[in-house]
Motif scaffolding. Structure first.
Motif, PDB file in Angstrom:
ATOM      1  N   VAL A 147       0.863  -1.187   0.000  1.00 54.45           N
ATOM      2  CA  VAL A 147       0.000   0.000   0.000  1.00 54.45           C
ATOM      3  C   VAL A 147       0.897   1.234   0.000  1.00 54.45           C
ATOM      4  CG1 VAL A 147      -1.963  -1.100   1.187  1.00 54.45           C
ATOM      5  CG2 VAL A 147      -0.233   0.106   2.537  1.00 54.45           C
ATOM      6  N   PRO A 148       0.413   2.354  -0.594  1.00 53.72           N
ATOM      7  CA  PRO A 148       1.205   3.586  -0.531  1.00 53.72           C
ATOM      8  C   PRO A 148       1.112   4.173   0.883  1.00 53.72           C
ATOM      9  CG  PRO A 148      -0.908   3.988  -1.604  1.00 53.72           C
ATOM     10  CD  PRO A 148      -0.856   2.522  -1.302  1.00 53.72           C
ATOM     11  N   ILE A 149       1.949   5.163   1.183  1.00 56.05           N
ATOM     12  CA  ILE A 149       1.812   5.849   2.470  1.00 56.05           C
ATOM     13  C   ILE A 149       0.425   6.484   2.516  1.00 56.05           C
ATOM     14  CG2 ILE A 149       2.660   7.805   3.844  1.00 56.05           C
ATOM     15  CD1 ILE A 149       5.471   7.011   2.939  1.00 56.05           C
ATOM     16  N   GLY A 150      -0.291   6.251   3.619  1.00 52.13           N
ATOM     17  CA  GLY A 150      -1.664   6.747   3.744  1.00 52.13           C
ATOM     18  C   GLY A 150      -2.687   5.779   3.172  1.00 52.13           C
ATOM     19  N   GLY A 151      -2.227   4.649   2.606  1.00 47.01           N
ATOM     20  CA  GLY A 151      -3.149   3.660   2.031  1.00 47.01           C
ATOM     21  C   GLY A 151      -3.867   2.857   3.107  1.00 47.01           C
ATOM     22  N   ASP A 152      -4.725   1.945   2.637  1.00 49.19           N
ATOM     23  CA  ASP A 152      -5.588   1.193   3.560  1.00 49.19           C
ATOM     24  C   ASP A 152      -5.207  -0.282   3.512  1.00 49.19           C
ATOM     25  OD1 ASP A 152      -7.639   0.070   5.015  1.00 49.19           O
ATOM     26  OD2 ASP A 152      -9.230   1.184   3.994  1.00 49.19           O
ATOM     27  N   ILE A 153      -4.785  -0.826   4.646  1.00 50.47           N
ATOM     28  CA  ILE A 153      -4.403  -2.246   4.658  1.00 50.47           C
ATOM     29  C   ILE A 153      -5.583  -3.141   5.043  1.00 50.47           C
ATOM     30  CG2 ILE A 153      -1.961  -1.772   5.186  1.00 50.47           C
ATOM     31  CD1 ILE A 153      -3.562  -3.361   8.000  1.00 50.47           C
ATOM     32  N   SER A 154      -6.747  -2.530   5.358  1.00 47.59           N
ATOM     33  CA  SER A 154      -7.819  -3.354   5.937  1.00 47.59           C
ATOM     34  C   SER A 154      -8.385  -4.349   4.922  1.00 47.59           C
ATOM     35  CB  SER A 154      -8.928  -2.481   6.523  1.00 47.59           C
ATOM     36  OG  SER A 154      -9.604  -1.819   5.494  1.00 47.59           O
ATOM     37  N   GLY A 155      -8.352  -4.017   3.636  1.00 51.36           N
ATOM     38  CA  GLY A 155      -8.820  -4.974   2.634  1.00 51.36           C
ATOM     39  C   GLY A 155     -10.239  -5.454   2.898  1.00 51.36           C
ATOM     40  N   GLU A 213     -13.500  -0.831  13.283  1.00 49.30           N
ATOM     41  CA  GLU A 213     -13.485   0.631  13.288  1.00 49.30           C
ATOM     42  C   GLU A 213     -12.210   1.091  12.577  1.00 49.30           C
ATOM     43  OE1 GLU A 213     -14.187   3.639  16.884  1.00 49.30           O
ATOM     44  OE2 GLU A 213     -12.172   2.764  16.907  1.00 49.30           O
ATOM     45  N   PRO A 214     -12.301   2.024  11.614  1.00 53.59           N
ATOM     46  CA  PRO A 214     -11.076   2.482  10.951  1.00 53.59           C
ATOM     47  C   PRO A 214     -10.089   3.086  11.958  1.00 53.59           C
ATOM     48  CG  PRO A 214     -13.033   3.257   9.772  1.00 53.59           C
ATOM     49  CD  PRO A 214     -13.509   2.678  11.078  1.00 53.59           C
ATOM     50  N   CYS A 215      -8.816   2.812  11.713  1.00 54.17           N
ATOM     51  CA  CYS A 215      -7.769   3.316  12.619  1.00 54.17           C
ATOM     52  C   CYS A 215      -6.645   3.894  11.772  1.00 54.17           C
ATOM     53  CB  CYS A 215      -7.264   2.158  13.484  1.00 54.17           C
ATOM     54  SG  CYS A 215      -5.918   2.610  14.595  1.00 54.17           S
ATOM     55  N   TRP A 216      -6.286   5.154  12.030  1.00 53.77           N
ATOM     56  CA  TRP A 216      -5.182   5.812  11.320  1.00 53.77           C
ATOM     57  C   TRP A 216      -3.914   5.593  12.151  1.00 53.77           C
ATOM     58  CZ3 TRP A 216      -3.979   8.026   6.782  1.00 53.77           C
ATOM     59  CH2 TRP A 216      -2.927   8.937   6.719  1.00 53.77           C
ATOM     60  N   VAL A 217      -2.922   4.978  11.528  1.00 57.28           N
ATOM     61  CA  VAL A 217      -1.665   4.673  12.239  1.00 57.28           C
ATOM     62  C   VAL A 217      -0.564   5.477  11.568  1.00 57.28           C
ATOM     63  CG1 VAL A 217      -0.118   2.822  12.994  1.00 57.28           C
ATOM     64  CG2 VAL A 217      -2.534   2.317  12.555  1.00 57.28           C
ATOM     65  N   GLU A 218       0.214   6.225  12.344  1.00 60.30           N
ATOM     66  CA  GLU A 218       1.290   7.004  11.724  1.00 60.30           C
ATOM     67  C   GLU A 218       2.495   7.043  12.636  1.00 60.30           C
ATOM     68  OE1 GLU A 218      -0.189  10.990  11.200  1.00 60.30           O
ATOM     69  OE2 GLU A 218      -0.109  11.404  13.342  1.00 60.30           O
ATOM     70  N   GLY A 219       3.652   7.341  12.041  1.00 61.24           N
ATOM     71  CA  GLY A 219       4.865   7.429  12.850  1.00 61.24           C
ATOM     72  C   GLY A 219       6.086   7.526  11.968  1.00 61.24           C
ATOM     73  N   GLY A 267      11.636   9.203   6.697  1.00 53.58           N
ATOM     74  CA  GLY A 267      11.399   8.069   7.594  1.00 53.58           C
ATOM     75  C   GLY A 267       9.966   7.978   8.086  1.00 53.58           C
ATOM     76  N   ARG A 268       9.038   8.696   7.426  1.00 57.90           N
ATOM     77  CA  ARG A 268       7.640   8.704   7.907  1.00 57.90           C
ATOM     78  C   ARG A 268       6.807   7.624   7.229  1.00 57.90           C
ATOM     79  NH1 ARG A 268       6.687  14.987   6.677  1.00 57.90           N
ATOM     80  NH2 ARG A 268       7.150  14.042   4.662  1.00 57.90           N
ATOM     81  N   TYR A 269       5.786   7.172   7.936  1.00 62.21           N
ATOM     82  CA  TYR A 269       4.814   6.244   7.346  1.00 62.21           C
ATOM     83  C   TYR A 269       3.439   6.563   7.907  1.00 62.21           C
ATOM     84  CZ  TYR A 269       4.303   3.766  11.752  1.00 62.21           C
ATOM     85  OH  TYR A 269       4.010   3.484  13.058  1.00 62.21           O
ATOM     86  N   ALA A 270       2.406   6.107   7.240  1.00 60.92           N
ATOM     87  CA  ALA A 270       1.028   6.226   7.744  1.00 60.92           C
ATOM     88  C   ALA A 270       0.175   5.243   6.962  1.00 60.92           C
ATOM     89  CB  ALA A 270       0.496   7.645   7.541  1.00 60.92           C
ATOM     90  N   PHE A 271      -0.830   4.697   7.607  1.00 60.80           N
ATOM     91  CA  PHE A 271      -1.786   3.829   6.886  1.00 60.80           C
ATOM     92  C   PHE A 271      -3.086   3.753   7.683  1.00 60.80           C
ATOM     93  CE2 PHE A 271       0.741   1.075   9.646  1.00 60.80           C
ATOM     94  CZ  PHE A 271      -0.213   0.276  10.278  1.00 60.80           C
ATOM     95  N   TRP A 272      -4.132   3.336   6.976  1.00 56.54           N
ATOM     96  CA  TRP A 272      -5.399   3.010   7.624  1.00 56.54           C
ATOM     97  C   TRP A 272      -5.446   1.515   7.901  1.00 56.54           C
ATOM     98  CZ3 TRP A 272      -8.813   6.301   9.600  1.00 56.54           C
ATOM     99  CH2 TRP A 272      -8.885   7.598   9.090  1.00 56.54           C
ATOM    100  N   GLY A 273      -5.846   1.135   9.114  1.00 61.18           N
ATOM    101  CA  GLY A 273      -6.118  -0.259   9.439  1.00 61.18           C
ATOM    102  C   GLY A 273      -7.426  -0.291  10.204  1.00 61.18           C
ATOM    103  N   VAL A 274      -7.568  -1.262  11.108  1.00 53.94           N
ATOM    104  CA  VAL A 274      -8.755  -1.270  11.984  1.00 53.94           C
ATOM    105  C   VAL A 274      -8.282  -1.242  13.432  1.00 53.94           C
ATOM    106  CG1 VAL A 274     -10.289  -2.437  10.341  1.00 53.94           C
ATOM    107  CG2 VAL A 274      -8.972  -3.813  11.958  1.00 53.94           C
ATOM    108  N   THR A 275      -9.098  -0.645  14.297  1.00 56.00           N
ATOM    109  CA  THR A 275      -8.743  -0.565  15.721  1.00 56.00           C
ATOM    110  C   THR A 275      -8.673  -1.992  16.279  1.00 56.00           C
ATOM    111  OG1 THR A 275     -10.021   1.486  15.802  1.00 56.00           O
ATOM    112  CG2 THR A 275      -9.378   0.506  17.916  1.00 56.00           C
TER     113      THR A 275
END
Ligand code: BEZ
Ligand code: FE
Length: 293
Positions: free
Chosen positions: A117-125, A130-136, A183-191
């Motif tokens: 997935v790209p940075i900011g993409g969604d891995i939940s498939g 509940e959608p969860c935004w993960v970044e760091g 060195g940044r990343y972000a994605f959508w997953g689920v809580t």
């Protein structure tokens, strides 16, 4: 229980004979592993005065672990996990190094070849939750951002099941991405939500017999690699989860407990995505130790 001097001498002679049987082992490391194992197992048998009936039951238990194990189910890893053996091996092999992020148990649900997935993409498939935004960020122990680090993530859905636990061949709630030039990343997953380890086999029956729960604290798995760095296998846990103190595989470390901040419905998202209900967000900055030979 005390044993006579004669009995003690017999037990020790046997141990010595077994230890000497490895004298001609051509591989010194193998000899060290076998001699250490024999010492500890013999000490255990002598200390608890193991009965032949108990040893027979133990063999039956191990045989059961073998019978249920196949390429989708690994009961011996579960056994290692619930005895804390996996976590102790991880502790020995991931020595503290500066601010390096702590490692935790790998678990049986990682799958090679997850979707990119790209940075900011969604891995939940499509996984329920509940959608969860993960970044760091990912950096080294000197604080240098690591650009292009490979991040693998995987998690269970809100039913507490990984995609591979469904029979329909789905791929969901797993993916991989690379950090950007800072060195940044972000994605959508689920809580993350809590779930039990597979407990319909010998290990589950053992947990029931000793009065232990099969539940794992809610978590999201990460595996992060970068050339010249120690590969980090870890999870983040949800602050406030009541299972944090009783995770059945002893995987929880305080430094890995994070604030998953729940956002009320209607709160604008970081990337402008429209979400009708609530969503959560969490930050996880990871520090990789240098690989040491
Ligand atoms: C897991 O987190 O996926 C897991 C870890 C150890 C045993 C079972 C499951
Ligand atoms: Fe897991």
């Amino acid at each position: 229980m005390t044993v006579s001097a004669e009995q003690q001498a017999r037990e020790e002679q046997l141990l010595e004979r077994v230890v000497r049987s490895f004298d001609a082992c051509p591989d010194p490391r193998l000899a060290e592993l076998m001699v250490g194992l024999v010492h500890h197992v013999h000490d255990y048998i002598r200390e608890v005065r193991l009965t032949e009936q108990e040893w027979g039951k133990a063999i039956g238990f191990l045989t059961g672990c073998g019978h249920i194990t196949d390429d989708r189910r690994q009961e011996f890893i579960l056994l290692s996990d619930v005895l804390g053996v996996s976590m102790q091996t991880i502790a020995v092999n991931n020595e503290a190094d500066g601010d390096a992020t702590e490692a935790t148990v790998f678990g049986p649900f990682f799958v090679e070849g997850s979707p990119e997935v790209p940075i900011g993409g969604d891995i939940s498939g499509g996984a329920a939750g509940e959608p969860c935004w993960v970044e760091g960020t990912v950096s080294d122990i000197d604080g240098k951002p690591l650009a292009g680090a490979l991040i693998e993530v995987w998690e269970a859905d809100d039913e507490g099941r990984y995609d591979v636990q469904y029979d329909d061949g789905r791929t969901a709630a797993r993916g991989h991405l690379h950090t950007d030039d800072q060195g940044r990343y972000a994605f959508w997953g689920v809580t993350p939500t809590p779930y039990p380890i597979p407990h319909d086999g010998p290990v589950g029956r053992l947990l029931a017999a000793v009065g232990r729960s099969p539940m794992r604290a809610s978590h999201l798995h990460f595996m992060v690699s970068y050339p010249g760095c120690r590969t980090l296998v870890t999870h983040i846990f949800v602050r406030g989860d009541e299972l944090l103190d009783s995770d059945t595989v002893f995987g929880v470390k305080e430094s890995l407990v994070k604030d998953f901040e729940q956002q009320p419905a209607g709160t604008p998202t970081p990337d402008g995505r429209r979400i009708d209900g609530t969503w959560s967000k969490v930050r996880f900055d990871m520090v990789l130790a240098p690989a040491r030979t």
